[in-house]
Design an enzyme around this catalytic site. Structure first.
Site, PDB file in Angstrom:
ATOM      1  N   GLY A  34       0.794  -1.226   0.000  1.00 36.58           N
ATOM      2  CA  GLY A  34       0.000   0.000   0.000  1.00 36.58           C
ATOM      3  C   GLY A  34       0.826   1.276   0.000  1.00 36.58           C
ATOM      4  N   CYS A  41     -27.949  -9.737 -16.888  1.00 35.93           N
ATOM      5  CA  CYS A  41     -27.341  -9.211 -18.115  1.00 35.93           C
ATOM      6  C   CYS A  41     -28.278  -9.501 -19.283  1.00 35.93           C
ATOM      7  CB  CYS A  41     -25.987  -9.872 -18.331  1.00 35.93           C
ATOM      8  SG  CYS A  41     -25.308  -9.611 -19.974  1.00 35.93           S
ATOM      9  N   CYS A  60     -26.247 -12.278 -21.683  1.00 46.53           N
ATOM     10  CA  CYS A  60     -25.952 -13.658 -21.272  1.00 46.53           C
ATOM     11  C   CYS A  60     -26.852 -14.135 -20.141  1.00 46.53           C
ATOM     12  CB  CYS A  60     -24.490 -13.795 -20.866  1.00 46.53           C
ATOM     13  SG  CYS A  60     -24.108 -13.000 -19.296  1.00 46.53           S
ATOM     14  N   CYS A  62     -23.262  -7.106 -18.976  1.00 47.59           N
ATOM     15  CA  CYS A  62     -21.984  -7.301 -18.261  1.00 47.59           C
ATOM     16  C   CYS A  62     -20.960  -6.284 -18.756  1.00 47.59           C
ATOM     17  CB  CYS A  62     -21.390  -8.666 -18.555  1.00 47.59           C
ATOM     18  SG  CYS A  62     -22.342 -10.061 -18.025  1.00 47.59           S
ATOM     19  N   CYS A 102     -18.871 -12.236 -20.052  1.00 49.55           N
ATOM     20  CA  CYS A 102     -20.181 -12.302 -20.725  1.00 49.55           C
ATOM     21  C   CYS A 102     -20.152 -13.368 -21.819  1.00 49.55           C
ATOM     22  CB  CYS A 102     -20.522 -10.933 -21.302  1.00 49.55           C
ATOM     23  SG  CYS A 102     -22.250 -10.734 -21.746  1.00 49.55           S
TER      24      CYS A 102
HETATM   25 ZN   LIG Z   1     -23.437 -10.839 -19.799  1.00 49.57          ZN
END
Ligand SMILES: [Zn+2]
Length: 299
Positions: free
Chosen positions: A39, A255, A258, A279, A285
């Site tokens: 970090g 989505c 898909c 997506c 996807c």
């Molecule tokens: Zn998708």
């Protein structure tokens, strides 16, 4: 990238991966330091690249200093392999790293360079994810002086950042930061995880893959090593919330392409004025679509 840019093809003076060996060695050394202090924003001598700053020069310098002929590279921008930024950075890597394979499949890549997303597919220990970072320091919104910010980081003093989050809660009833959510690494340094959505922040926690962040303009590199704690800065009584993509009646949107209900969705405005959700991670996807076609999942 300038489309007319050409490297001298047969010039042996031109090193693999565009950067000269001294630059690569320095960046690798800085990467090791960044991994050793999770970090911590490690300064480095960022090189001029043949593309505009803000085009991912920090992420690209990480990639070019690490990549070898046996690597397989994937470049994404907002989850897409086909956006202008991703296509040009991938082309540049192909041009300057002869014989390096490139892929659009997350699972096939050994090195992934990304802007604005963490892939949906879980990463493995043998993969490295390089983030392109525009602003490395989360304290910049509360303290303009870099010298003072360094002291605050060193002392783990994030009180003013917490005050900013608290002001958000008072004014808006919730923390309004949608991207670049301040995240505490290994219990000490708070990083700007680059403009990934909140949805991706939990993926940084105990990640199997090494996560590297490169800010070319600001000349900083920092790291979240594998299996390291990464916790979004929150209050004990106000839990961290991610985008949930639910409709007004609490239904998780799927989505439109898909049908999956477990990915980060982009909101699309269709020509007829309606909206659709899809997506943001293209490869995921496509993968889900192929599985649905093969009858592996029921929609
Ligand atoms: Zn998708």
């Amino acid at each position: 990238m300038n489309p007319n840019y050409r490297l001298p093809g047969n010039d042996e003076g031109y090193g693999f991966g565009f950067l000269d060996e001294f630059a690569k060695r320095e960046i690798r050394r800085v990467i090791l330091k960044a991994i050793s202090i999770p970090g911590y924003q490690t300064p480095y001598a960022s090189r001029e690249m043949p593309m505009g700053r803000g085009f991912g020069t920090g992420g690209l310098q990480l990639t070019l200093s690490m990549i070898g002929p046996e690597d397989t590279l994937k470049v994404i921008d907002q989850g897409s392999d086909d956006s202008v930024n991703a296509v040009n950075l991938r082309k540049f890597a192909e041009l300057t790293c002869p014989n390096v394979a490139t892929t659009e499949h997350t699972a096939e890549a050994s090195l992934i360079q990304t802007r604005h997303r963490v892939p949906e597919t879980a990463l493995r220990e043998d993969q490295v994810l390089n983030f392109q970072v525009p602003y490395p320091d989360p304290l910049v919104i509360v303290e303009p002086s870099e010298a003072k910010r360094k002291i605050m980081h060193g002392e783990g003093d994030y009180a003013r950042l917490l005050t900013k989050l608290y002001e958000d809660l008072v004014k808006f009833d919730e923390i309004t930061i949608s991207h670049r959510y301040p995240t505490r690494i290994n219990g000490h340094y708070v990083i700007d995880p680059s403009p990934i959505p909140r949805y991706d922040v939990p993926k940084l926690h105990q990640s199997r893959a090494l996560l590297l962040f490169g800010a070319g303009r600001e000349k900083k590199i920092y790291a979240v090593p594998p299996y390291t704690d990464a916790e979004p800065l929150v209050f004990d009584d106000v839990p961290f919330r991610t985008e949930d993509f639910c409709t007004a009646d609490g239904q998780r949107r799927a989505c439109a392409r898909c049908g999956t209900t477990d990915s980060f969705l982009d909101e699309l405005n269709l020509e007829d004025g309606s909206k659709a959700w899809q997506c943001s991670d293209n490869d995921y996807c496509n993968h889900q679509l192929a599985r649905a076609d093969a009858g592996e999942v029921t929609q």
